[in-house]
Design an enzyme around this catalytic site. Structure first.
Site, PDB file in Angstrom:
ATOM      1  N   PRO A   1       0.826  -1.210   0.000  1.00  0.00           N
ATOM      2  CA  PRO A   1       0.000   0.000   0.000  1.00  0.00           C
ATOM      3  C   PRO A   1       0.861   1.262   0.000  1.00  0.00           C
ATOM      4  CG  PRO A   1      -0.686  -1.541   1.716  1.00  0.00           C
ATOM      5  CD  PRO A   1       0.625  -2.025   1.199  1.00  0.00           C
TER       6      PRO A   1
ATOM      7  N   LYS B   1       8.297   1.838   0.374  1.00  0.00           N
ATOM      8  CA  LYS B   1       8.874   1.088  -0.754  1.00  0.00           C
ATOM      9  C   LYS B   1      10.001   1.874  -1.431  1.00  0.00           C
ATOM     10  CE  LYS B   1       4.904   0.783  -2.811  1.00  0.00           C
ATOM     11  NZ  LYS B   1       4.091   1.427  -1.776  1.00  0.00           N
TER      12      LYS B   1
ATOM     13  N   SER C   1     -14.894 -12.528  -1.010  1.00  0.00           N
ATOM     14  CA  SER C   1     -14.622 -12.570   0.433  1.00  0.00           C
ATOM     15  C   SER C   1     -15.842 -12.260   1.291  1.00  0.00           C
ATOM     16  CB  SER C   1     -13.500 -11.587   0.782  1.00  0.00           C
ATOM     17  OG  SER C   1     -12.328 -11.912   0.084  1.00  0.00           O
TER      18      SER C   1
ATOM     19  N   LYS D   1      -6.240  -7.789   6.127  1.00  0.00           N
ATOM     20  CA  LYS D   1      -7.582  -7.838   6.723  1.00  0.00           C
ATOM     21  C   LYS D   1      -7.505  -7.938   8.241  1.00  0.00           C
ATOM     22  CE  LYS D   1      -9.766  -9.917   2.654  1.00  0.00           C
ATOM     23  NZ  LYS D   1     -10.402 -11.125   2.097  1.00  0.00           N
TER      24      LYS D   1
END
Length: 793
Positions: free
Chosen positions: A367, A372, A693, A736
């Site tokens: 995300p 990064k 999901s 999650k």
């Protein structure tokens, strides 16, 4: 000029002496216009025209020439004014064609077409020139004669004898026809002169055309003269330079150009180019030495050689293979990110054992705000390599990667070669940022060009379009970043080693803020650690109540806001240390933006808490279900995708199937679906949602709505379901679970097959959550719904 009479003898008579019959054969013309008193040639092999010429030659040898209107598709649509002409001489050629010389006699008008086959005939009438000798006409004649003589002098295709011929014209009308026949006019303009019966008007129109032609000729002469001057000047400069070279050679001196060529030759030697690049550089240098500096190609060749000699063909930095030092640097710059650090340390260890190892191609996926890009800089510092960052977001032109060919004006190499020149090293660390946001259009697909760049079996001979010689990229360490891998072409993704950087936990964010973010913001806002202190409880309050993200960008902004408000207080005279506690967050950041403790809210009927994955990390969603009087219809709202709609239908079918069992399950009324419509809604209706999901949350919400049992608010759930009630595994488990932890949930229902994914979850998160692994929907319903009797009406 002599005129041939009907008997073929030469006499000084006028064309009006000929008797033009009332009916004449007609030769329609598209381009050619015949004027009276002038001789014109005509060659043809057309059968109709050959038949006409044979018949005319056997008779009185007279024929009528009429122009065909250009905008008409009919052969018989002719101009009304033409010319009667006499056959002077005819030659038949071996191929069956004929070559005929005609002499115009007089203007004629077309009255009526009397015959079409085998060739055209028409009734005609002779048209006399309208002439009135006046002083104005004399002036027009003299002016026209003068202008035409100037044209003859300037036009290279007109013989000088025409100057004499124009002075001997018998009358003004013949003069105008003679001039019109010898200047460059369009067919429509020639016809316009032919149709001008009044001689004065004819000369006026012709004078306009003659002036235009004269202006064009004069402009052409001027252009030719300028070109000749330029050529003469260039030749003169060339001879002078050659003389200057000879003088400098005698004096033992060198000119600037010789010095430039010598310097380039020296740079080519020093650059230690590979054989192919060296051969191309020497060939281009020889070409440059023979080229005058004023040539357009000189600058192109000079720039090309500059690029060749300034690239780091043989320059490289030595890797620092001290693993302990690299580990210390990585830990100093970033908290956590263990997978990335381990991979870099593994690379250093292998490089220590195998110095010729090719650099890896890594892809950091995670995300926004998870570090990064910054970790790439830290890796370069740990390895002791130069760092080059290229943003690929939004590029759509293949030339951005491979460069432009030198045939284009302003051509340059691609970003890869440009980055190597900036780094001045052939083994830098290349950070290709936002590789998932590369576009494609009619100019090519940059992703396709990256296939060679990121392939270790190919990039040792990467050819940039501008350089046209291979460059070895095998020593470059490539690191790419992406938020998601879905937009990346499979062939490109296969060339990279994907390392996922998931979102941070609250504890990790607290450590990062304390170690990195707060010191950074204090420095940027001119504060010291003695002037501002933020308690851990306050920082945790910022994380929970003012940010909801997988990364750290919003957290850094909120810390910056606190620092700026503190700086303003100090600027207004405050001297004591500012201590920010949880109670003071409202004064600095305003009302809280997110409600953290969802578990404290009351349990509800028909509302289940689902866990979702998004490109920016995990999140929670609420699945609402309710029954309304109806006929058994299923209503789905909330901008659900096709897969999510199918999950809702599967959940409803499963709940309905429970009513067919011999023993009742969950006290579900047997025919609830016949008297009611089922409405399933997921809030945030403007946001598209999709994926399997939500199967378990939909089944739980439906069961709750039908049985009126409460759903525990402190429990989150995710998993795909089947019609048989099986629970299948899903992806994004770590994100999650972090979302559930951030939202304050206490229990999480997961598919049994996802139990292995808990290894990626931080220990402190697992300690604060209870995980319930299920294999079928019945187990999920038993855990999520309240016991029988605990219902809400």
């Amino acid at each position: 000029m002599t005129v041939v009479t009907k008997r073929g003898k030469k006499k000084g008579t006028k064309v009006q002496d000929f008797h033009i019959p009332e009916e004449l054969p007609v030769l329609p013309q598209n381009e050619m216009v015949v004027y009276p008193s002038l001789i014109v040639p005509l060659g043809t092999a057309d059968e109709k025209i050959l038949k006409l010429i044979d018949d005319v030659a056997a008779g009185d040898k007279l024929v009528g020439f009429f122009g065909r209107r250009p905008d008409s598709k009919k052969d018989a649509d002719l101009y009304s004014i033409g010319t009667a002409a006499l056959i002077l001489r005819m030659f038949k050629l071996p191929d069956g064609s004929v070559h005929v010389f005609f002499q115009g006699l007089s203007r004629i008008s077309l009255k009526e077409i009397t015959q079409v086959e085998p060739y055209m005939k028409a009734r005609v009438e002779t048209v006399e020139d309208g002439i009135e000798k006046t002083a104005e006409l004399e002036a027009l004649v003299r002016n026209l004669t003068s202008l035409f003589q100037k044209i003859v002098e300037l036009a290279p295709n007109l013989p000088s004898e025409l100057n004499i011929a124009v002075l001997n014209m018998p009358d003004p009308g013949s003069l105008a026809d003679f001039v019109a026949a010898h200047i460059n006019l369009k067919p429509e303009e020639r016809q316009e002169i032919l149709e001008a019966i009044d001689v004065a008007q004819r000369i006026r129109k012709l004078t306009t055309f003659v002036n235009r032609e004269l202006e064009v000729l004069e402009l052409g002469i001027k252009i030719q003269s300028q070109a000749k001057e330029e050529m003469t000047r260039a030749q003169r400069e060339f001879f002078l330079r050659e003389q200057l070279k000879a003088i400098q050679k005698e004096l033992g001196e060198s000119d600037e150009r010789t010095i430039e060529i010598t310097e380039l030759e020296s740079k080519i030697t020093e650059a230690k180019l590979p054989p192919e690049a060296s051969k191309e550089a020497k060939r281009e240098l020889d070409r440059l030495a023979k080229m005058p500096p004023v040539a357009a190609e000189y600058t192109v060749s000079r720039t090309y050689l500059d690029w060749l000699v300034n690239l780091p063909w043989s320059k490289s930095t030595e890797d620092n293979l001290d693993i302990n030092r690299a580990s210390r640097i990585l830990d100093e710059d970033h908290y956590d990110l263990d997978k990335v650090k381990e991979r870099i340390l593994d690379y250093l260890a292998v490089r220590k054992l195998n110095p010729d190892m090719k650099g890896p191609v890594l892809c950091f996926v995670g995300p926004p705000g998870t570090g990064k890009t910054s970790v790439g800089q830290s890796i370069a510092r740990a390895l002791g390599r130069k760092f080059v960052r290229i943003s690929l977001g939004g590029i759509r032109d293949e030339a951005d990667i491979r460069g432009h060919r030198r045939t284009y004006v302003g051509a340059l190499p691609g970003r890869i070669i440009q980055g190597l020149r900036r780094a001045q090293s052939n083994n830098p660390l290349f950070m290709l940022d936002e590789i998932d946001k590369v576009g494609a259009d009619f100019r090519g697909d940059p992703s396709a060009a990256l296939l060679e760049v990121l392939d270790r079996e190919q990039n040792f001979s990467f050819v940039d379009h501008y350089l046209s010689v291979p460059f070895d990229l095998s020593r470059v360490m490539f690191i790419t970043t992406a938020n998601i891998t879905d937009p990346v072409p499979p062939a490109l993704l296969d060339r990279m080693e994907v390392i996922e950087l998931p979102g941070y936990t609250e504890n990790e964010k607290l450590h990062i803020a304390r170690k990195f973010l707060i010191p950074k913001q204090l420095k940027e806002n001119g504060l010291t650690a003695q002037q501002l202190k933020i308690k851990d409880a306050a920082m945790l309050g910022v994380v929970r109540n003012y940010t909801r993200e997988a990364g750290l960008r919003n957290l850094e902004r909120e810390i910056g806001t606190i620092c700026r408000k503190t700086a303003r207080q100090i600027a207004q005279g405050r001297e004591e240390t500012t201590v920010v506690t949880s109670d003071k967050l409202h004064d600095y950041l305003g009302p809280r933006k997110f409600h953290y403790e969802l578990a404290e809210e009351a349990d509800e009927v028909g509302v289940a808490t689902g866990l979702a994955w998004t490109p920016v990390g995990g999140d929670i969603v609420f699945v609402e279900a309710t029954l309304v009087p109806g006929n058994g219809n299923l209503i789905l709202t909330g901008k659900l995708g096709d897969v999510m709609q199918e999950s809702a239908k599967a959940a409803l079918t499963y709940i309905r199937s429970l009513t067919a069992l011999e023993q009742p399950v969950l006290d579900i009324p047997k025919r609830f679906y016949e008297e009611n419509d089922v409405h399933i809604h997921i809030p945030a209706g403007a946001i598209p949602k999709d994926g399997p999901s939500a199967g378990i949350p939909m089944a739980v919400a439906l069961a709750s709505a039908v049985t009126k049992r409460l759903v525990s608010k402190d429990i989150g759930m995710t998993g795909e379901i089947t019609l048989r009630g099986k629970v299948l595994p899903v992806g994004g488990i770590r994100d999650k679970i972090l979302a559930a932890h951030r939202a304050g949930l206490k229990r999480v229902i997961l598919p049994r097959e996802n139990e292995k994914d808990l290894e990626e979850v931080a220990k402190e998160v697992k300690e604060e959550l209870q995980f319930i692994f299920v294999e079928n929907i019945a187990e999920a319903l038993a855990s999520a719904l309240s016991k029988a009797g605990n219902t809400k009406t």
